[in-house]
Design an enzyme around this catalytic site. Structure first.
Site: not given
Ligand SMILES: Nc1nc2c(c(=O)[nH]1)N[C@@H](CN(C=O)c1ccc(C(=O)N[C@@H](CCC(=O)O)C(=O)O)cc1)CN2
Ligand SMILES: NCC(=O)N[C@@H]1O[C@H](COP(=O)([O-])[O-])[C@@H](O)[C@H]1O
Length: 199
Positions: A179, A109, A18-19
């Site tokens: 994110e 992270h 998804t990122n």
């Protein structure tokens, strides 16, 4: 070899991606940046479908060549890759790549390093550790990648609250939102800074 002004990024991912999808979308209308390759170590990973759906070439890697061979340097060079972005990649980047892309590999992270990092600290394991520690806040860390897990210089951090009734799922959702909001912009700012020093 990439000789133009265009910066070519390789996204490394092991899972849903998804990122990676968010980063591809963010740079889809920014001509100075191309997502040139998606590198994955898991043939069942959702990120491979994201690559196909977005016409981004993908490279499925295997352990022997990655860790004890050339680290897929020829493939990265043939793709003209300038910069590597780890977005949920679960293998340790070997020294062959660290040395070839010194200060050009970054990682995200899902916690506030230096806490809750290192071997075994990935995905839901991270959120479980944060909840077990009864932390009042968590967040994300974007950092340069060196030979150790989660040890490189921190580039960016931002926080979010942790609630008493949080589960790993509710915390993960809050972390993912951070994110998606910040990772592409941090990548863009880094590239702009490197372009300024090059010119
Ligand atoms: N040289 C580096 N490589 C990687 C880094 C890094 O900082 N330096 N970051 C990781 C991403 N990551 C945390 O942000 C991370 C990912 C995975 C692990 C881990 O323990 N992996 C397991 C293997 C899991 C699997 O194969 O399914 C392990 O090494 O035993 C820790 C931290 C990406 N690479
Ligand atoms: N230690 C590394 C680590 O845990 N990375 C995490 O893996 C997830 C990947 O999600 P995605 O595949 O949906 O982008 C992200 O939350 C990222 O921070």
């Amino acid at each position: 070899m990439n000789t133009g002004n265009n910066i070519r990024i390789a996204l490394f991912a092991s899972g849903a991606g998804t990122n990676a999808a968010n980063i591809i979308q963010y740079f889809s209308n920014k001509p100075l940046v191309t997502i040139g390759l998606i590198v994955c170590n898991n043939p069942k990973a959702g990120v491979l479908k994201i690559a196909a759906d977005n016409n981004v070439p993908s490279l499925l890697i295997e352990k022997e060549k990655f860790f004890r061979g050339d680290g897929y340097m020829p493939e990265l060079q043939n793709a003209g890759i300038d910069f590597i972005v780890l977005a949920g990649f679960l293998w340790k980047i070997p020294s062959t790549l660290i040395n070839a892309y010194r200060d050009k590999i970054i990682n995200i992270h899902p916690a506030l390093l230096p806490k809750f990092g290192g071997k075994g600290m990935y995905g839901s394991f991270v959120h479980e550790a944060v909840l077990s520690a009864k932390e009042k806040e968590s967040g994300i860390t974007i950092h340069f990648v060196d030979e150790l897990y989660d040890n490189g210089k921190i580039i960016f951090q931002t926080t979010c609250p942790v609630y008493e009734n949080d589960t790993t799922e509710t915390l993960a959702k809050r972390i993912h939102a951070l994110e998606y909001e910040h990772f592409p912009k941090v990548i863009e700012q880094l590239i702009e800074k490197k372009n300024q020093t090059r010119s």
